[in-house]
Design a protein around this motif. Structure first.
Motif, PDB file in Angstrom:
ATOM      1  N   MET A   1       1.009  -1.301  -0.134  1.00  0.00           N
ATOM      2  CA  MET A   1      -0.033   0.009  -0.103  1.00  0.00           C
ATOM      3  C   MET A   1       0.821   1.143   0.053  1.00  0.00           C
ATOM      4  N   ASN A   2       0.393   2.499  -0.526  1.00  0.00           N
ATOM      5  CA  ASN A   2       1.000   3.506  -0.482  1.00  0.00           C
ATOM      6  C   ASN A   2       1.017   4.237   0.933  1.00  0.00           C
ATOM      7  N   LYS A   3       2.073   4.792   1.464  1.00  0.00           N
ATOM      8  CA  LYS A   3       2.056   5.326   2.700  1.00  0.00           C
ATOM      9  C   LYS A   3       1.071   6.288   2.904  1.00  0.00           C
ATOM     10  N   LEU A   4       0.275   6.320   3.973  1.00  0.00           N
ATOM     11  CA  LEU A   4      -0.529   7.580   4.527  1.00  0.00           C
ATOM     12  C   LEU A   4      -0.343   8.034   5.888  1.00  0.00           C
ATOM     13  N   ARG A   5      -0.552   9.259   5.934  1.00  0.00           N
ATOM     14  CA  ARG A   5      -0.391   9.774   7.384  1.00  0.00           C
ATOM     15  C   ARG A   5      -1.675   9.099   8.329  1.00  0.00           C
ATOM     16  N   LEU A   6      -1.203   8.920   9.399  1.00  0.00           N
ATOM     17  CA  LEU A   6      -1.949   8.239  10.472  1.00  0.00           C
ATOM     18  C   LEU A   6      -3.502   8.947  10.492  1.00  0.00           C
ATOM     19  N   SER A   7      -3.468  10.308  10.505  1.00  0.00           N
ATOM     20  CA  SER A   7      -4.887  10.794  10.556  1.00  0.00           C
ATOM     21  C   SER A   7      -5.583  10.701   9.246  1.00  0.00           C
ATOM     22  N   ASP A   8      -5.218  10.323   8.191  1.00  0.00           N
ATOM     23  CA  ASP A   8      -5.893   9.894   6.994  1.00  0.00           C
ATOM     24  C   ASP A   8      -6.314   8.517   7.158  1.00  0.00           C
ATOM     25  N   PHE A   9      -5.160   7.727   7.345  1.00  0.00           N
ATOM     26  CA  PHE A   9      -5.490   6.229   7.382  1.00  0.00           C
ATOM     27  C   PHE A   9      -6.563   5.714   8.214  1.00  0.00           C
ATOM     28  N   ALA A  10      -6.561   6.369   9.429  1.00  0.00           N
ATOM     29  CA  ALA A  10      -7.311   5.891  10.763  1.00  0.00           C
ATOM     30  C   ALA A  10      -8.820   6.276  10.525  1.00  0.00           C
ATOM     31  N   VAL A  11      -8.906   6.770   9.641  1.00  0.00           N
ATOM     32  CA  VAL A  11     -10.609   7.352   9.460  1.00  0.00           C
ATOM     33  C   VAL A  11     -11.215   6.225   8.896  1.00  0.00           C
ATOM     34  N   GLY A  12     -12.090   5.819   9.814  1.00  0.00           N
ATOM     35  CA  GLY A  12     -12.959   4.526   9.365  1.00  0.00           C
ATOM     36  C   GLY A  12     -12.658   3.357   9.870  1.00  0.00           C
ATOM     37  N   ILE A  13     -11.720   2.941  10.533  1.00  0.00           N
ATOM     38  CA  ILE A  13     -11.296   1.861  10.884  1.00  0.00           C
ATOM     39  C   ILE A  13     -11.579   1.424  12.311  1.00  0.00           C
ATOM     40  N   PHE A  14     -11.880   2.499  12.915  1.00  0.00           N
ATOM     41  CA  PHE A  14     -12.242   2.225  14.399  1.00  0.00           C
ATOM     42  C   PHE A  14     -13.817   2.430  14.453  1.00  0.00           C
ATOM     43  N   VAL A  15     -14.555   1.694  15.234  1.00  0.00           N
ATOM     44  CA  VAL A  15     -15.929   1.510  15.420  1.00  0.00           C
ATOM     45  C   VAL A  15     -16.313   2.651  16.326  1.00  0.00           C
ATOM     46  N   THR A  16     -15.605   3.134  17.219  1.00  0.00           N
ATOM     47  CA  THR A  16     -16.085   4.003  18.441  1.00  0.00           C
ATOM     48  C   THR A  16     -15.623   5.278  17.704  1.00  0.00           C
ATOM     49  N   THR A  17     -14.790   5.462  16.883  1.00  0.00           N
ATOM     50  CA  THR A  17     -14.588   6.922  16.576  1.00  0.00           C
ATOM     51  C   THR A  17     -14.345   6.742  15.070  1.00  0.00           C
ATOM     52  N   THR A  18     -15.019   7.200  14.107  1.00  0.00           N
ATOM     53  CA  THR A  18     -15.102   7.134  12.785  1.00  0.00           C
ATOM     54  C   THR A  18     -14.987   8.205  11.777  1.00  0.00           C
ATOM     55  N   THR A  19     -15.012   9.562  12.409  1.00  0.00           N
ATOM     56  CA  THR A  19     -14.959  10.957  11.745  1.00  0.00           C
ATOM     57  C   THR A  19     -13.425  11.139  11.622  1.00  0.00           C
ATOM     58  N   ARG A  20     -12.929  12.141  10.540  1.00  0.00           N
ATOM     59  CA  ARG A  20     -11.590  12.653  10.727  1.00  0.00           C
ATOM     60  C   ARG A  20     -11.487  13.402  11.736  1.00  0.00           C
TER      61      ARG A  20
END
Length: 276
Positions: A1-20
């Motif tokens: 995968m292409n590298k992504l900043r944590l703040s971009d990659f983590a959007v949508g992967i956690f159930v309890t915190t979904t927004t940017r």
């Protein structure tokens, strides 16, 4: 995968915190970890990393009690205190070690500092000695992992009664679960009433409830002062249980230092044996 900043990659992967916005706030508050280390907005994700999201501590009010507690080690992540005998570590009761810790410890400067420091493990009500305390969310997680993987070396001292062989292993199952304890007799003295008093070093390989007390009783050498597992007619009352959590040894999960701390030996042990 292409590298992504944590703040971009983590959007949508956690159930309890979904927004940017929620992800950025969690990063700012030190709640997202990459491979066990705190993540920052500038970090890049390249694939294969372990991402963990901790929940912010809910502010709550606990009853605070005032009892003397000796702090024998403390840093910004954890502490080790010398638990007095005759008090619960935690639970629904007011009089617990957990409810007495706050005035004795320095608040952590870490972003995930706990409002109330938390005991990591339990010691029986009548047992004294070294008790490990977590001061941050991440330290309680990592220290619990060390206990679960048996990476914390625990040593106890006890006074047992009766003639006893010098060393051995006790494999008695407890509650249908495998249980193992190692013992080594450091000293023995003759007792007119109890035949012998033995100063015993104990190392539990497992952590079952009342394990050391049950194991020593099972070989005919119960711990002095044990009102539950002692021999009828040979139970010493009024002096408490002669069982002391003497030392903890482990690798600090954040500094990687080897921590080895001994809790001071109780006076009642010194009245029976010399510790020079």
């Amino acid at each position: 995968m292409n590298k992504l900043r944590l703040s971009d990659f983590a959007v949508g992967i956690f159930v309890t915190t979904t927004t940017r916005k929620g992800i950025k706030k969690a990063i700012k508050n030190g709640l997202i970890f990459i491979n066990g280390k705190q993540g920052y907005t500038s970090d890049y994700i390249t694939g294969g990393e372990l991402l963990e999201l901790y929940q912010p501590e809910i502010k709550k009010t606990k009853p605070l009690i005032h009892i003397p507690i000796e702090v024998i080690y403390e840093d910004d992540y954890l502490a080790i205190v010398n638990k007095p005998p005759g008090i619960l570590v935690s639970g629904n009761k007011k009089w617990t070690i957990e409810n007495a810790l706050l005035p004795h410890l320095t608040k952590s400067t870490q972003k995930d500092a706990l409002q109330y420091p938390e005991p990591i493990h339990r010691l029986d009500y009548p047992t004294s000695g070294a008790l490990l305390i977590g001061k941050t969310i991440s330290s309680t997680v990592e220290l619990n992992k060390l206990f679960e993987s048996r990476a914390i070396d625990k040593t106890y001292l006890a006074v047992s009664i009766g003639k006893m062989k010098h060393e051995g292993i006790i494999d008695l199952p407890i509650d249908n679960k495998n249980s193992r304890s190692f013992f080594n007799v450091l000293n023995s003295v003759v007792s007119p009433k109890y035949n012998y008093f033995n100063l015993v070093k104990l190392k539990p390989e497992t952590g079952r409830r009342h394990q050391l007390r049950k194991h020593l009783a099972s070989i005919g050498n119960p711990i002095l002062g044990d009102l539950v597992y002692g021999k009828e007619g040979f139970i010493l009352k009024g002096k408490g249980l002669y069982l002391h959590a003497y030392s903890l040894k482990f690798t600090h999960p954040f500094t990687q230092e080897i921590i080895e701390i001994n809790a001071p030996i109780p006076k009642k042990f010194k009245k029976l044996f010399s510790f020079e």
